[in-house]
Design an enzyme around this catalytic site. Structure first.
Site, PDB file in Angstrom:
ATOM      1  N   HIS A   1      -3.482  -5.058   2.082  1.00 14.11           N
ATOM      2  CA  HIS A   1      -2.827  -5.504   3.317  1.00 14.11           C
ATOM      3  C   HIS A   1      -3.165  -6.968   3.587  1.00 14.11           C
ATOM      4  O   HIS A   1      -4.283  -7.253   4.033  1.00 14.11           O
ATOM      5  CB  HIS A   1      -3.339  -4.694   4.507  1.00 14.11           C
ATOM      6  CG  HIS A   1      -2.930  -3.262   4.478  1.00 14.11           C
ATOM      7  ND1 HIS A   1      -1.821  -2.792   5.116  1.00 14.11           N
ATOM      8  CD2 HIS A   1      -3.496  -2.184   3.871  1.00 14.11           C
ATOM      9  CE1 HIS A   1      -1.703  -1.488   4.921  1.00 14.11           C
ATOM     10  NE2 HIS A   1      -2.707  -1.093   4.158  1.00 14.11           N
TER      11      HIS A   1
ATOM     12  N   CYS B   1       0.820  -1.214   0.000  1.00 12.71           N
ATOM     13  CA  CYS B   1       0.000   0.000   0.000  1.00 12.71           C
ATOM     14  C   CYS B   1       0.860   1.274   0.000  1.00 12.71           C
ATOM     15  O   CYS B   1       1.454   1.595  -1.026  1.00 12.71           O
ATOM     16  CB  CYS B   1      -0.974  -0.075   1.173  1.00 12.71           C
ATOM     17  SG  CYS B   1      -2.480   0.840   0.869  1.00 12.71           S
TER      18      CYS B   1
ATOM     19  N   ILE C   1      -7.180  -0.457   2.136  1.00 14.44           N
ATOM     20  CA  ILE C   1      -7.430   0.665   3.046  1.00 14.44           C
ATOM     21  C   ILE C   1      -6.902   1.942   2.392  1.00 14.44           C
ATOM     22  O   ILE C   1      -5.689   2.118   2.282  1.00 14.44           O
ATOM     23  CB  ILE C   1      -6.728   0.425   4.405  1.00 14.44           C
ATOM     24  CG1 ILE C   1      -7.169  -0.931   4.994  1.00 14.44           C
ATOM     25  CG2 ILE C   1      -7.027   1.572   5.371  1.00 14.44           C
ATOM     26  CD1 ILE C   1      -6.388  -1.368   6.212  1.00 14.44           C
ATOM     27  N   ARG C   2      -7.788   2.759   1.921  1.00 11.98           N
ATOM     28  CA  ARG C   2      -7.393   3.930   1.119  1.00 11.98           C
ATOM     29  C   ARG C   2      -6.277   3.544   0.152  1.00 11.98           C
ATOM     30  O   ARG C   2      -5.234   4.174   0.057  1.00 11.98           O
ATOM     31  CB  ARG C   2      -6.959   5.098   2.015  1.00 11.98           C
ATOM     32  CG  ARG C   2      -8.140   5.780   2.696  1.00 11.98           C
ATOM     33  CD  ARG C   2      -7.725   6.989   3.491  1.00 11.98           C
ATOM     34  NE  ARG C   2      -6.670   6.661   4.422  1.00 11.98           N
ATOM     35  CZ  ARG C   2      -5.442   7.164   4.369  1.00 11.98           C
ATOM     36  NH1 ARG C   2      -5.132   8.046   3.462  1.00 11.98           N
ATOM     37  NH2 ARG C   2      -4.553   6.800   5.232  1.00 11.98           N
TER      38      ARG C   2
ATOM     39  N   GLU D   1      -1.331  -8.709   5.807  1.00 13.49           N
ATOM     40  CA  GLU D   1      -0.841  -8.971   7.182  1.00 13.49           C
ATOM     41  C   GLU D   1      -1.957  -8.841   8.211  1.00 13.49           C
ATOM     42  O   GLU D   1      -1.911  -9.454   9.268  1.00 13.49           O
ATOM     43  CB  GLU D   1       0.338  -8.041   7.498  1.00 13.49           C
ATOM     44  CG  GLU D   1       0.022  -6.578   7.809  1.00 13.49           C
ATOM     45  CD  GLU D   1      -0.316  -5.744   6.564  1.00 13.49           C
ATOM     46  OE1 GLU D   1      -0.290  -6.276   5.443  1.00 13.49           O
ATOM     47  OE2 GLU D   1      -0.635  -4.542   6.734  1.00 13.49           O
TER      48      GLU D   1
END
Ligand code: GLN
Length: 196
Positions: A181, A87, A145-146, A183
């Site tokens: 993401h 990201c 996420i964004r 993780e």
């Protein structure tokens, strides 16, 4: 099936200036890898792989630039050792031409558009398809996420992660950049292929 035991790389660093670095340290721990938070360029000498985590690329970029040569040292580290960017990490590794706030490290021959899915409220999780000649096809979970979108990538760049027919992860030489993401879901596979 090929197994990806991470044995060769001794110590993996996680850039720990801002963002989601703690989860990456936990994933590496889960894989039995020794890892280290990296906050200063001199610590790059001790590691053989690096993760640039998600977070806010503008903030990470500003914090990197508190130290004069940190960005340049990461770039030269990338000539010898693998880097995984998630990201904001991918944004920093990409080529950004017209962003006034972030200047990227230009490690990956990839163009990205920041915040391409909208604002924080538009964040979502999804199954992501991983496909490459070197491993069995599989689905993993990831959060966007964004997240940025990969707009284009160079010829030597291999797309290997897909969501709704869009490329959301690429391999380029020893490096990996992903827009999402993994993780957060304790998905370890991408860490394994990057550092095996
Ligand atoms: N939108 C953020 C940026 O531009 C990236 C978000 C993330 O890393 N999850 O840096």
């Amino acid at each position: 099936m090929k197994s990806f035991l991470i044995e060769e790389i001794k110590l993996i660093g996680v850039l720990a200036l801002q963002g989601n670095f703690q989860s990456h340290l936990e994933i590496l721990n889960q894989l039995g890898k020794t890892s280290k938070e990296i906050k200063f360029s001199k610590e790059l000498d001790q590691i053989e792989g690096l993760i640039i985590p998600g977070g806010e690329s503008t903030t990470i970029y500003n914090l990197l630039n508190r130290e004069k040569n940190f960005a340049r040292e990461i770039k030269s580290f990338s000539r010898s050792f693998p880097i995984l960017g998630t990201c904001a990490g991918l944004i920093l590794m990409s080529k950004i031409e017209d962003d006034k706030i972030v200047k990227s490290l230009n490690i990956l021959d990839v163009l990205v558009e920041r915040n391409a899915y909208g604002r924080q409220i538009n964040s979502f999780s999804a199954s992501i398809q991983l496909k490459n000649d070197s491993f069995d096809e599989r689905l993993i979970q990831g959060s966007f996420i964004r997240a940025p979108k990969i707009i284009s990538y160079g010829e030597d760049t291999e797309p290997f992660a897909f969501f709704q027919n869009e490329v959301v992860g690429i391999k380029s030489g020893k490096h990996i950049g992903i827009t999402f993401h993994p993780e957060i879901f304790q998905e370890t596979f991408i860490h394994e292929i990057c550092f095996s």
